[in-house]
Design a protein around this motif. Structure first.
Motif, PDB file in Angstrom:
ATOM      1  N   TYR A  12       0.827  -1.211   0.000  1.00 19.99           N
ATOM      2  CA  TYR A  12       0.000   0.000   0.000  1.00 19.99           C
ATOM      3  C   TYR A  12       0.858   1.258   0.000  1.00 19.99           C
ATOM      4  CZ  TYR A  12      -3.933  -3.067   0.992  1.00 19.99           C
ATOM      5  OH  TYR A  12      -4.869  -4.039   0.915  1.00 19.99           O
ATOM      6  N   VAL A  13       1.903   1.261   0.840  1.00 20.61           N
ATOM      7  CA  VAL A  13       2.771   2.436   0.885  1.00 20.61           C
ATOM      8  C   VAL A  13       3.465   2.618  -0.462  1.00 20.61           C
ATOM      9  CG1 VAL A  13       4.783   3.472   1.995  1.00 20.61           C
ATOM     10  CG2 VAL A  13       3.114   2.238   3.373  1.00 20.61           C
ATOM     11  N   ARG A  16       0.982   3.924  -3.082  1.00 17.38           N
ATOM     12  CA  ARG A  16       0.680   5.340  -2.964  1.00 17.38           C
ATOM     13  C   ARG A  16       1.825   6.182  -3.515  1.00 17.38           C
ATOM     14  NH1 ARG A  16       2.381   8.652   1.266  1.00 17.38           N
ATOM     15  NH2 ARG A  16       1.560  10.761   1.054  1.00 17.38           N
ATOM     16  N   ALA A  19       1.684   6.058  -7.216  1.00 11.89           N
ATOM     17  CA  ALA A  19       0.581   6.858  -7.755  1.00 11.89           C
ATOM     18  C   ALA A  19       0.979   8.326  -7.795  1.00 11.89           C
ATOM     19  CB  ALA A  19      -0.672   6.660  -6.907  1.00 11.89           C
ATOM     20  N   LYS A  20       1.676   8.753  -6.741  1.00 12.08           N
ATOM     21  CA  LYS A  20       2.108  10.156  -6.706  1.00 12.08           C
ATOM     22  C   LYS A  20       3.127  10.425  -7.813  1.00 12.08           C
ATOM     23  CE  LYS A  20       3.019  11.945  -2.516  1.00 12.08           C
ATOM     24  NZ  LYS A  20       2.087  12.895  -1.909  1.00 12.08           N
ATOM     25  N   GLY A  23       1.518  10.217 -11.222  1.00 11.78           N
ATOM     26  CA  GLY A  23       0.460  11.215 -11.317  1.00 11.78           C
ATOM     27  C   GLY A  23       0.974  12.599 -11.668  1.00 11.78           C
ATOM     28  N   SER A  24       2.289  12.776 -11.723  1.00 16.93           N
ATOM     29  CA  SER A  24       2.790  14.101 -12.088  1.00 16.93           C
ATOM     30  C   SER A  24       3.693  13.993 -13.316  1.00 16.93           C
ATOM     31  CB  SER A  24       3.533  14.740 -10.913  1.00 16.93           C
ATOM     32  OG  SER A  24       4.625  13.945 -10.542  1.00 16.93           O
ATOM     33  N   ARG A  27       6.944  16.119 -13.811  1.00 15.64           N
ATOM     34  CA  ARG A  27       8.197  15.713 -13.195  1.00 15.64           C
ATOM     35  C   ARG A  27       8.925  14.721 -14.120  1.00 15.64           C
ATOM     36  NH1 ARG A  27       7.358  13.523  -7.299  1.00 15.64           N
ATOM     37  NH2 ARG A  27       5.717  15.070  -7.277  1.00 15.64           N
ATOM     38  N   THR A  90       4.305  18.214   7.521  1.00 12.26           N
ATOM     39  CA  THR A  90       2.899  18.570   7.333  1.00 12.26           C
ATOM     40  C   THR A  90       1.987  17.796   8.267  1.00 12.26           C
ATOM     41  OG1 THR A  90       2.657  16.883   5.640  1.00 12.26           O
ATOM     42  CG2 THR A  90       3.112  19.117   4.876  1.00 12.26           C
ATOM     43  N   TYR A  92       1.406  14.620   7.778  1.00  7.51           N
ATOM     44  CA  TYR A  92       0.850  13.474   7.063  1.00  7.51           C
ATOM     45  C   TYR A  92       1.356  12.161   7.649  1.00  7.51           C
ATOM     46  CZ  TYR A  92      -1.290  10.785   3.423  1.00  7.51           C
ATOM     47  OH  TYR A  92      -2.085   9.887   2.767  1.00  7.51           O
TER      48      TYR A  92
ATOM     49  N   VAL B  88      -4.546  17.601   7.140  1.00  9.32           N
ATOM     50  CA  VAL B  88      -3.592  16.938   6.265  1.00  9.32           C
ATOM     51  C   VAL B  88      -4.283  15.941   5.360  1.00  9.32           C
ATOM     52  CG1 VAL B  88      -1.351  17.205   7.346  1.00  9.32           C
ATOM     53  CG2 VAL B  88      -2.943  15.571   8.289  1.00  9.32           C
ATOM     54  N   PHE B 101      -6.659   4.852   0.493  1.00 15.63           N
ATOM     55  CA  PHE B 101      -5.359   4.578   1.120  1.00 15.63           C
ATOM     56  C   PHE B 101      -5.506   4.491   2.639  1.00 15.63           C
ATOM     57  CE2 PHE B 101      -1.192   6.240   2.757  1.00 15.63           C
ATOM     58  CZ  PHE B 101      -0.455   5.111   2.428  1.00 15.63           C
TER      59      PHE B 101
END
Ligand code: ATP
Ligand code: MG
Lengths: 258, 338
Positions: A12-13, A16, A19-20, A23-24, A27, A90, A92, B88, B101
């Motif tokens: 899962y980590v 994610r 996906a990030k 998703g850009s 970059r 942040t 998160y 967040v 997620f």
């Protein structure tokens, strides 16, 4: 059961982070563009070099590819640290830490995703080099070993940027330290020129510079063939860096996480 | 019913030396709607961070859902949901992916997770924006997404750190409605911090007022108002009156029959008394006697603000917002909230 859970958490980590990354597109475009720019600039700048007596028979392109692979990787490892510092600052990361997710999975999933990122960059550089006419002496098996070296080195080196990031919680510091290290490392190594073309004192320095071992290995795979000693040395250097940087990263991570 | 939160003598001292929680004890029964009310820097967020296993406590003992905080933090993590004060969300991911997620991390998957996510998107009115990157959400939308994320796995206990700060009045009313429903229909225990007295009054069945790391009062909103002793008489004496005259005034006001407490507030003097309206003529006479002009007089039913004023000597809003006592929160979200 617990093993399955751990693996799922890592998945899962990893998912994610991927996906990030995908998703850009911007970059990814810049990475492509950066690789192209460096390859063109370096080969143009040094194009006459290979006419000099004593220069290896391969053209400069093959020489440059080895160097640029690791220049890119050095830069990329800064992004790996930036991501975790951001998540720390942040809040998160706190969001993740209030779930039962395995603590080790948070780092492991990340590292795997970073590995994929380094591999993508390698594909970009090698692909462009191929289109520019570079030859690969060891064929597909050799290219696979190049991937292994680049990804291994990237993961090992990201332990250093992560250590800086976790210790200072500041992305500015990561960038400053990372950039300050990148240039001396590149220029005091055999990444951009064959060792015989360097001044005597620098030839000594290159022996202590990990980038030399990396680019020598990649270059030998492209230009000459499988060289057991060179490859073994490269992997030994990767292992050494890995142990040093990741023990400090893990130690710092443990103080952040409970 | 058994207590889902049991806190005894909890102390939290930050590395900087700040004693953010100074020996608090409280219990929250399962199914309760419990509120933590306090000014900036009181220690509300710190309490949530310790209880939700993020911060290591300095001393004291905490048990949540029967799991000891030290021995079994994972047991706690499985039954709680947390919405932190700083909003967040992952801006790179869509709202839906954010929730998926979060669900994965709580070991949910497949159709069960999917239908839960859709349900929450509906409930928080995020359905239309569900596939947009959360970065493009407005502050209020992000806040609702974060709330949804805390609820994905239907936790037995949710910690909500100022969940409605930054929402417009309509959204706030909706969240209130949803939280009440969550508590009443699903039996979820809610631990909520707030600076909105109205919110605490409306939602919470039990409240603790925390100030400078200590619990200064506890009880139901009605109990707490009862403790005040009657109604509030708000007096505005001539602002130019000397300190001596004011002191004399306060002394005499205190001596009036039925008067519980006299508190100085920014707005003037607040006198708490039973059968307050009967005292008005006497108060007017009293002012005349001391020779201080009385600019205005009004009566009010006690509010939690009055409880706060009595217990801590300050109003919960107003000076607190500008005192700068709280550290700048990371993420910068807070700054735009007020
Ligand atoms: N990371 C930290 N390091 C040091 N001190 C901190 C830290 N976080 C909070 N504090 C201090 O601890 C005290 C309690 O802070 P806390 O954030 O718990 O207050 P709060 O009641 O949530 O306030 P607010 O209403 O402003 O959110 C404050 O004095 C604050 O300055
Ligand atoms: Mg707070």
């Amino acid at each position: 059961m617990s093993v399955v859970e751990s693996l799922r958490d890592v998945g899962y980590v990893f998912g994610r982070a991927q996906a990030k990354f995908w998703g850009s597109p911007i970059r990814i475009f810049f990475q492509l563009f950066g690789a192209l720019m460096f390859l063109v600039l370096f080969t143009q700048l040094f194009s006459k070099l290979s006419d000099l007596p004593g220069f290896p028979t391969a053209g400069y392109l093959e020489i440059a590819v080895g160097g640029i692979l690791f220049l890119n990787t050095l830069n990329s490892t800064m992004q790996s640290a930036n991501a975790i510092v951001d998540e720390l600052n942040t809040g998160y990361l706190a969001n993740i830490l209030v779930t039962p997710v395995k603590r080790s999975a948070i780092l492991l999933g990340r590292v795997l995703s970073d590995g994929v990122r380094y591999a993508c960059q390698t594909s970009i550089v090698l692909g462009i080099a191929f289109l520019m006419g570079a030859t690969f002496a060891t064929g597909v098996p050799g290219v696979l070993v190049i991937y292994l070296i680049v990804v291994g080195f990237g993961v090992a080196w990201s332990g250093l940027t992560m250590t800086v990031g976790l210790a200072t919680k500041s992305n500015e510091t990561v960038s400053v330290v990372g950039t300050l290290l990148t240039f001396p490392l590149m220029f005091t190594s055999t990444a951009l020129l064959p060792v015989s073309f360097l001044p005597r004192w620098m030839q000594t320095v290159t022996q202590y510079n990990p980038i030399s071992y990396m680019s020598d290995a990649a270059r030998s795979l492209m230009v000459s063939g499988f060289d057991g000693t060179v490859l073994l040395q490269a992997f030994a250097v990767i292992g050494l860096i890995l142990v040093l940087t990741w023990s400090s990263t893990l130690w710092l991570f443990r103080s952040v996480v409970r | 019913m058994s207590d889902i939160i049991v806190v005894e003598d909890l102390v939290e001292v930050y590395a900087s030396g700040t004693r953010a929680i100074d020996g608090i004890s409280f219990r929250v029964p399962e199914g309760e709607f419990f509120g933590f009310l306090g000014p900036n820097g009181a220690g509300k967020s710190t309490t949530i961070k310790v209880l939700s296993t993020l911060l290591r406590k300095t001393s004291g003992s905490v048990t949540i859902g029967g799991h000891d905080l030290e021995q079994d933090p994972d047991g706690i993590r499985r039954i709680i949901g947390v919405q932190s004060q700083e909003t967040v969300v992952d801006g790179d991911l869509s709202g839906r992916k954010n929730l998926l997620f979060q669900g994965h991390l709580q070991r949910m998957q497949g159709p069960a997770l999917q239908s839960r996510v859709e349900e929450l998107l509906d409930l928080m009115e995020l359905k239309e924006a569900a596939d947009r990157k959360a970065r493009q959400y407005s502050g209020g939308m992000k806040r609702r997404l974060a709330l949804a994320a805390a609820l994905v796995h239907r936790p037995r206990l949710v910690f909500l750190d100022e969940p409605t700060t930054g929402l417009d009045p309509q959204s706030r009313a909706k969240v209130w409605g949803y939280l009440s429903k969550l508590n009443k229909e699903e039996g979820t225990t809610v631990f909520l911090t707030t600076q909105y007295l109205e919110e605490a009054d409306k939602l919470c069945r039990e409240l603790s007022i925390i100030d400078r790391g200590k619990i200064v009062a506890s009880g139901s909103p009605a109990d707490l108002k009862e403790q005040i002793g009657g109604e509030a008489i708000i007096l505005t004496p001539d602002p130019d009156a000397g300190a001596g005259a004011r002191e004399a005034l306060e002394g005499r006001l205190r001596a009036l029959p039925g008067v519980g407490k006299v508190v100085e507030a920014d707005s003037g003097l607040v006198v708490y008394a039973r059968q307050a309206s009967r005292l008005v003529p006497e108060i007017v006479t009293l002012f005349r006697g001391v020779g201080v002009r009385l600019d205005s007089i009004s009566l009010a039913a006690p509010t939690l603000d009055d409880v706060f004023l009595q217990k801590t000597g300050s109003r919960i809003r107003g000076e607190d917002l500008t005192s700068g006592a709280a550290p700048a929160p990371v993420g910068g979200v807070r700054g735009g909230v007020y």
